[in-house]
Enzyme design. Structure first.
Site, PDB file in Angstrom:
ATOM      1  N   SER A  85       0.852  -1.196   0.000  1.00  0.00           N
ATOM      2  CA  SER A  85       0.000   0.000   0.000  1.00  0.00           C
ATOM      3  C   SER A  85       0.884   1.241   0.000  1.00  0.00           C
ATOM      4  O   SER A  85       1.986   1.221   0.553  1.00  0.00           O
ATOM      5  CB  SER A  85      -0.858  -0.004   1.259  1.00  0.00           C
ATOM      6  OG  SER A  85      -1.432   1.261   1.446  1.00  0.00           O
ATOM      7  N   SER A  86       0.388   2.327  -0.607  1.00  0.00           N
ATOM      8  CA  SER A  86       1.218   3.535  -0.696  1.00  0.00           C
ATOM      9  C   SER A  86       1.494   4.147   0.674  1.00  0.00           C
ATOM     10  O   SER A  86       2.402   4.970   0.810  1.00  0.00           O
ATOM     11  CB  SER A  86       0.556   4.570  -1.607  1.00  0.00           C
ATOM     12  OG  SER A  86      -0.669   5.002  -1.065  1.00  0.00           O
ATOM     13  N   CYS A  87       0.730   3.760   1.704  1.00  0.00           N
ATOM     14  CA  CYS A  87       0.958   4.343   3.041  1.00  0.00           C
ATOM     15  C   CYS A  87       2.207   3.776   3.702  1.00  0.00           C
ATOM     16  O   CYS A  87       2.552   4.180   4.801  1.00  0.00           O
ATOM     17  CB  CYS A  87      -0.250   4.135   3.934  1.00  0.00           C
ATOM     18  SG  CYS A  87      -0.442   2.436   4.438  1.00  0.00           S
ATOM     19  N   TYR A 137       0.178  -0.996  10.575  1.00  0.00           N
ATOM     20  CA  TYR A 137      -0.235  -1.581   9.286  1.00  0.00           C
ATOM     21  C   TYR A 137       0.916  -1.503   8.288  1.00  0.00           C
ATOM     22  O   TYR A 137       1.231  -2.473   7.589  1.00  0.00           O
ATOM     23  CB  TYR A 137      -1.460  -0.812   8.768  1.00  0.00           C
ATOM     24  CG  TYR A 137      -1.915  -1.208   7.389  1.00  0.00           C
ATOM     25  CD1 TYR A 137      -2.709  -2.329   7.199  1.00  0.00           C
ATOM     26  CD2 TYR A 137      -1.566  -0.455   6.265  1.00  0.00           C
ATOM     27  CE1 TYR A 137      -3.142  -2.692   5.923  1.00  0.00           C
ATOM     28  CE2 TYR A 137      -1.988  -0.804   4.997  1.00  0.00           C
ATOM     29  CZ  TYR A 137      -2.781  -1.924   4.833  1.00  0.00           C
ATOM     30  OH  TYR A 137      -3.196  -2.279   3.571  1.00  0.00           O
ATOM     31  N   LYS A 172       2.938  -4.461   6.269  1.00  0.00           N
ATOM     32  CA  LYS A 172       2.997  -4.525   4.803  1.00  0.00           C
ATOM     33  C   LYS A 172       4.441  -4.481   4.297  1.00  0.00           C
ATOM     34  O   LYS A 172       4.784  -5.135   3.310  1.00  0.00           O
ATOM     35  CB  LYS A 172       2.176  -3.382   4.182  1.00  0.00           C
ATOM     36  CG  LYS A 172       0.666  -3.622   4.271  1.00  0.00           C
ATOM     37  CD  LYS A 172       0.252  -4.736   3.344  1.00  0.00           C
ATOM     38  CE  LYS A 172      -1.213  -5.067   3.385  1.00  0.00           C
ATOM     39  NZ  LYS A 172      -1.584  -6.194   2.527  1.00  0.00           N
ATOM     40  N   HIS A 206     -12.462   3.820   4.538  1.00  0.00           N
ATOM     41  CA  HIS A 206     -11.590   4.805   3.896  1.00  0.00           C
ATOM     42  C   HIS A 206     -12.421   6.035   3.543  1.00  0.00           C
ATOM     43  O   HIS A 206     -13.647   5.986   3.498  1.00  0.00           O
ATOM     44  CB  HIS A 206     -10.950   4.216   2.633  1.00  0.00           C
ATOM     45  CG  HIS A 206      -9.861   3.235   2.934  1.00  0.00           C
ATOM     46  ND1 HIS A 206     -10.067   1.885   2.931  1.00  0.00           N
ATOM     47  CD2 HIS A 206      -8.560   3.420   3.277  1.00  0.00           C
ATOM     48  CE1 HIS A 206      -8.929   1.271   3.252  1.00  0.00           C
ATOM     49  NE2 HIS A 206      -8.000   2.175   3.462  1.00  0.00           N
TER      50      HIS A 206
HETATM   51  O1  GFB Z   1      -8.813   6.894   3.288  1.00  0.00           O
HETATM   52  P1  GFB Z   1      -8.361   7.481   4.554  1.00  0.00           P
HETATM   53  O2  GFB Z   1      -9.152   7.146   5.766  1.00  0.00           O
HETATM   54  O3  GFB Z   1      -6.886   7.075   4.918  1.00  0.00           O
HETATM   55  O4  GFB Z   1      -8.351   9.082   4.311  1.00  0.00           O
HETATM   56  P2  GFB Z   1      -5.452   7.607   4.469  1.00  0.00           P
HETATM   57  C1  GFB Z   1      -8.048   9.905   5.360  1.00  0.00           C
HETATM   58  C2  GFB Z   1      -8.027  11.367   4.967  1.00  0.00           C
HETATM   59  O5  GFB Z   1      -9.362  11.800   4.664  1.00  0.00           O
HETATM   60  C3  GFB Z   1      -7.562  12.184   6.153  1.00  0.00           C
HETATM   61  C4  GFB Z   1      -9.797  12.714   5.657  1.00  0.00           C
HETATM   62  O6  GFB Z   1      -6.964  13.379   5.703  1.00  0.00           O
HETATM   63  C5  GFB Z   1      -8.880  12.449   6.866  1.00  0.00           C
HETATM   64  O7  GFB Z   1      -8.781  13.563   7.746  1.00  0.00           O
HETATM   65  N1  GFB Z   1     -11.226  12.498   5.939  1.00  0.00           N
HETATM   66  C6  GFB Z   1     -12.208  13.436   5.876  1.00  0.00           C
HETATM   67  C7  GFB Z   1     -11.806  11.329   6.305  1.00  0.00           C
HETATM   68  N2  GFB Z   1     -13.386  12.936   6.233  1.00  0.00           N
HETATM   69  C8  GFB Z   1     -13.182  11.615   6.480  1.00  0.00           C
HETATM   70  C9  GFB Z   1     -14.061  10.567   6.870  1.00  0.00           C
HETATM   71  O8  GFB Z   1     -15.259  10.732   7.065  1.00  0.00           O
HETATM   72  N3  GFB Z   1     -13.497   9.323   7.013  1.00  0.00           N
HETATM   73  C10 GFB Z   1     -12.163   9.087   6.790  1.00  0.00           C
HETATM   74  N4  GFB Z   1     -11.680   7.840   6.922  1.00  0.00           N
HETATM   75  N5  GFB Z   1     -11.295  10.096   6.450  1.00  0.00           N
HETATM   76  C11 GFB Z   1      -4.952   5.115   4.718  1.00  0.00           C
HETATM   77  C12 GFB Z   1      -4.140   4.280   5.659  1.00  0.00           C
HETATM   78  O9  GFB Z   1      -4.551   6.403   4.929  1.00  0.00           O
HETATM   79  O10 GFB Z   1      -4.702   4.812   3.378  1.00  0.00           O
HETATM   80  C13 GFB Z   1      -4.233   2.877   5.335  1.00  0.00           C
HETATM   81  O11 GFB Z   1      -4.536   4.550   6.990  1.00  0.00           O
HETATM   82  C14 GFB Z   1      -4.220   2.554   3.862  1.00  0.00           C
HETATM   83  O12 GFB Z   1      -3.171   2.255   5.975  1.00  0.00           O
HETATM   84  C15 GFB Z   1      -4.991   3.540   3.000  1.00  0.00           C
HETATM   85  O13 GFB Z   1      -2.926   2.519   3.391  1.00  0.00           O
HETATM   86  C16 GFB Z   1      -4.740   3.357   1.545  1.00  0.00           C
HETATM   87  O14 GFB Z   1      -5.368   7.822   3.002  1.00  0.00           O
HETATM   88  O15 GFB Z   1      -5.025   8.743   5.316  1.00  0.00           O
END
Ligand code: GFB
Length: 323
Positions: free
Chosen positions: A108-110, A137, A141, A180
């Protein structure tokens, strides 16, 4: 890979696995093996070994994983590191032991450093500290990727690791706390529209940038790699065999703020957006450099708006009524 090769898709019900099943079937692959987690617990060493010994798959797509958005990664830290380490170790080790011809592992890119230069090249792995919200995580990975690389170097296996960017598509988890950002926004805006709410609360500042790839486009890349690319193709010309993984993304990103307005528009929600800045922003940016995968002839096909429209229609048909 022949059309009748025995292909094990681990994690066939998930976002990636289900897209892979569709892609493999549409390309005429007939001998697909898939198991529910109740039938086969890949965290269990004995069960996994028994499965490989009995079934002897020729090709393995390792799409089984414990995943989630920023909330799930930050809260379920122990589950993220434990489940992923166990699944990867069991599947990769037994793939070697029982002679799997080729395995494809999803990172994963993270797992790239939090402040890596952008766009991120494969070589930037392990060059500085990780984003803390998903460190457990990411470490799991990175271990999976190093398992593949190490087995290739020591035992001559043909295991390939890919590094997908943030994905979205059918069969995703549309969960408010654990999902996500993209599917969670779809659900939040849809429910606010249906229930006539005045505003939707989103997390963070909206400033971070993210890159989103449709799961069907990813599946095309994964099958193409399984068909045409070997580990030896990935380390040609390297003085030292390291960082042999392949980034898969779109090469473009947008802010979370911009994403919110695209989804609000597609869903047709008229209310306001409130940003809850007590929630984490996570990594400021994680755009992938996709020159390597492009050199193998793949490029993404689905533009973001079309992809979100497609997934929103799927969500309304499949999930919305039950929530
Ligand atoms: O997809 P996400 O949860 O994970 O996106 P990451 C997070 C970003 O979206 C942060 C904003 O900047 C959050 O503050 N955001 C805004 C929200 N509103 C929301 C909401 O309602 N729900 C969520 N979830 N976020 C993940 C990693 O990182 O990326 C994993 O934690 C994985 O390990 C995945 O690799 C691809 O993009 O930050």
């Amino acid at each position: 890979m022949e059309k009748n090769s025995l292909i094990f898709v681990a994690g066939h019900k998930g976002l990636v696995g289900s897209a892979l099943m569709r892609e493999l079937r549409s390309k005429g692959y007939t001998n697909l093996i898939f198991k529910s987690s109740a039938e086969l617990d890949l965290r269990n060493q004995a069960e996994t070994e028994h499965f490989f010994a009995e079934t002897r798959p020729e090709y393995v797509f390792l799409a089984a994983a414990r995943v989630g958005g920023i909330g799930a990664n930050n809260v379920h830290r122990a589950e993220m590191i434990y489940n992923n380490l166990m699944i990867e170790s069991n599947v990769i080790h037994n793939s070697w032991k029982y002679g799997v011809k080729k395995l494809l592992f999803l990172g994963s890119s993270c797992i790239f450093p939090k402040f890596a230069p952008q766009p991120m090249k494969e070589d930037f792995l392990l060059t500085s500290e990780l984003e803390y919200t998903n460190e457990p995580y990411a470490i799991a990975k990175i271990a999976g990727l190093k398992l593949c690389e190490s087995y290739n170097i020591q035992y001559g296996t043909n295991f390939i690791s890919v590094m997908p960017t943030n994905l979205y598509g059918e069969n995703d988890t549309f969960d408010i706390e654990n999902g996500h950002v993209l599917p969670t926004m779809i659900r939040k805006f849809h429910e606010a529209k249906v229930n006539g709410r005045d505003f939707v609360e989103l997390w963070g500042t909206g400033k971070p940038k993210r890159e989103f790839l449709y799961s069907g486009d990813l599946a095309e890349a994964l099958v193409m790699l399984m068909e045409n690319v070997s580990f030896s193709d990935l380390n040609k010309g390297m003085s030292e065999i390291r960082n042999t993984h392949i980034n898969i993304g779109t090469g473009t990103d947008l802010t979370i703020y911009e994403l919110a307005f695209i989804i609000k528009d597609i869903v047709g929600y008229d209310g306001d957006i409130v940003w809850d800045t007590s929630k984490p922003d996570g990594t400021p940016r994680k755009l992938l450099d996709i020159s390597k995968i492009k050199s193998f002839g793949w490029k993404p096909r689905t533009n973001l708006t079309d992809g979100i429209e497609k997934v929103y229609r799927w969500y309304v048909r499949n999930n919305a009524s039950q929530e």
